[in-house]
Enzyme design. Structure first.
Site, mmCIF file in Angstrom:
data_model
loop_
_atom_site.group_PDB
_atom_site.id
_atom_site.type_symbol
_atom_site.label_atom_id
_atom_site.label_comp_id
_atom_site.label_asym_id
_atom_site.label_seq_id
_atom_site.Cartn_x
_atom_site.Cartn_y
_atom_site.Cartn_z
ATOM 1 N N ARG A 1 2.204 -0.185 10.859
ATOM 2 C CA ARG A 1 3.341 -0.852 12.008
ATOM 3 C C ARG A 1 3.558 -1.776 12.872
ATOM 4 O O ARG A 1 4.786 -2.290 13.483
ATOM 5 C CB ARG A 1 2.430 0.463 13.143
ATOM 6 C CG ARG A 1 2.926 1.901 12.105
ATOM 7 C CD ARG A 1 2.232 3.483 13.350
ATOM 8 N NE ARG A 1 0.902 2.950 13.328
ATOM 9 C CZ ARG A 1 -0.471 4.299 13.359
ATOM 10 N NH1 ARG A 1 -0.101 4.686 14.494
ATOM 11 N NH2 ARG A 1 -1.109 3.952 13.061
ATOM 12 N N LYS B 1 0.785 -1.579 -0.196
ATOM 13 C CA LYS B 1 -0.166 0.185 0.209
ATOM 14 C C LYS B 1 1.183 1.230 -0.174
ATOM 15 O O LYS B 1 1.909 1.025 0.929
ATOM 16 C CB LYS B 1 -0.635 0.084 1.254
ATOM 17 C CG LYS B 1 -2.199 1.162 1.043
ATOM 18 C CD LYS B 1 -2.839 0.656 2.116
ATOM 19 C CE LYS B 1 -2.806 1.154 3.828
ATOM 20 N NZ LYS B 1 -2.209 3.198 4.079
ATOM 21 N N ASP C 1 -3.295 4.304 -1.446
ATOM 22 C CA ASP C 1 -4.356 4.580 -0.484
ATOM 23 C C ASP C 1 -4.345 6.053 -0.419
ATOM 24 O O ASP C 1 -3.677 6.721 0.183
ATOM 25 C CB ASP C 1 -3.592 3.656 1.035
ATOM 26 C CG ASP C 1 -5.497 4.004 1.451
ATOM 27 O OD1 ASP C 1 -5.852 4.657 1.415
ATOM 28 O OD2 ASP C 1 -4.748 3.936 2.495
ATOM 29 N N THR D 1 -10.943 3.498 10.213
ATOM 30 C CA THR D 1 -10.832 3.258 12.293
ATOM 31 C C THR D 1 -10.610 3.836 13.431
ATOM 32 O O THR D 1 -10.086 3.203 14.276
ATOM 33 C CB THR D 1 -10.284 2.108 11.627
ATOM 34 O OG1 THR D 1 -9.009 2.529 10.868
ATOM 35 C CG2 THR D 1 -10.558 0.554 10.434
ATOM 36 N N ASP E 1 -13.233 15.693 -2.769
ATOM 37 C CA ASP E 1 -13.689 16.083 -3.755
ATOM 38 C C ASP E 1 -14.449 16.699 -4.110
ATOM 39 O O ASP E 1 -15.395 15.642 -4.074
ATOM 40 C CB ASP E 1 -11.770 16.817 -3.970
ATOM 41 C CG ASP E 1 -11.251 17.903 -4.553
ATOM 42 O OD1 ASP E 1 -12.871 18.934 -4.474
ATOM 43 O OD2 ASP E 1 -10.315 18.624 -4.382
ATOM 44 N N LYS F 1 -7.511 8.309 -0.419
ATOM 45 C CA LYS F 1 -8.904 8.601 -0.374
ATOM 46 C C LYS F 1 -8.950 9.694 -0.796
ATOM 47 O O LYS F 1 -9.250 11.225 -0.243
ATOM 48 C CB LYS F 1 -8.505 8.568 1.235
ATOM 49 C CG LYS F 1 -8.029 7.422 2.128
ATOM 50 C CD LYS F 1 -7.737 8.161 3.641
ATOM 51 C CE LYS F 1 -7.295 5.942 3.991
ATOM 52 N NZ LYS F 1 -6.042 6.497 4.167
#
Ligand code: C5P
Length: 248
Positions: free
Chosen positions: A224, A38, A65, A129, A70, A67
């Protein structure tokens, strides 16, 4: 997109780095253990499309990714540009951008790339999330977060979007509401820690890889817990093993 059945295909590793060299070095180490990498806002803003080109050369698919959120015309152009980059299998927008924006994005993704099994798929982010009930209420969104996420998933599907990014907590209800073909990608995944407890970082709604697969996720996104592990390959392998066990 043709997904092979190997459990590693369900693992998307977030390359949340600032530089191409660090991202590529890391990606090279782990490429055989993951389904996709990603490239998100951190790497793309620092390094631009060149990061996507170099990661694509490793032969692993890319979830770009970014996102988008607009006006429809701008989002359609951005989605078209994203889907045209090498190796990009998944792109996304925020469902909160609304039906017209999602429809424009869905049209752009199918207009810009060849149709068929390998075409780039468009996802919509339902509710981040990292946001819990209090956080969504603060921005004026009422009702339980899980109900909101399912409603946004249905809205996205109606607008022609191929799937959603959602938390594991909502995955089951989304699968039920949107059917087997609708893609579900779940971030906020935290393997169970063997020591002092699981580190959630800034994620508010987390779950284990097993819980994600059992809830119906097609892909899980992990950053992470792998990037910061003392042995990232071992951390990735453990997650793939957990996916395999959950699927069997
Ligand atoms: O490090 P961690 O596993 O929390 O990384 C999760 C990744 O998934 C980050 O790159 C983040 O931007 C992304 N993401 C997310 N929640 C969403 C959509 C994407 O955490 N709803």
């Amino acid at each position: 997109m043709t997904f092979d059945a190997h459990p590693r295909s369900s693992l998307i590793v977030a390359l949340d780095f600032d530089s191409i060299s660090t991202a590529v070095k890391f990606a090279k180490q782990a490429a055989d253990l993951v389904g996709m990498f990603k490239v998100g806002n951190q790497l793309f803003t620092s390094a631009g499309p060149e990061a996507v080109r170099q990661i694509a050369q490793l032969g692993t698919g890319i979830f770009l990714d970014l996102k988008f959120h607009d006006i429809p015309n701008t989002v359609a152009a951005a989605v078209l540009a994203s889907a045209g980059m090498p190796g990009v299998q998944l792109v996304n927008v925020h469902a909160l951008g609304g039906t017209a924006m999602m429809r424009a994005a869905a049209q752009a993704v199918s207009a810009g790339v060849p149709m068929g099994a390998d075409r780039t798929r468009l996802l919509a982010v339902t509710v981040l999330t990292s946001m819990d009930q209090k956080a969504i209420r603060e921005v004026g969104i009422g009702g339980p977060v899980n109900v909101r996420a399912v409603k946004l998933a249905k809205l996205a599907q109606k607008a022609g979007v191929d799937g959603v990014v959602a938390s594991v907590q909502e995955a089951k209800a989304i699968r039920k509401a949107c059917g087997r073909e609708f893609l579900i990608v779940t971030p906020g995944v935290r393997p169970k820690d063997k020591g002092a407890g699981t580190k959630t970082d800034d994620q508010a709604r987390t779950a284990t890889p097993r819980e994600a697969i059992k809830a119906g996720a097609d892909f899980i996104v992990v950053g992470r817990p792998i990037l910061a592990a003392s042995d990232p390959r071992a951390a990735a392998q453990e997650i793939v093993d957990e996916i395999a066990a959950a699927k069997s």
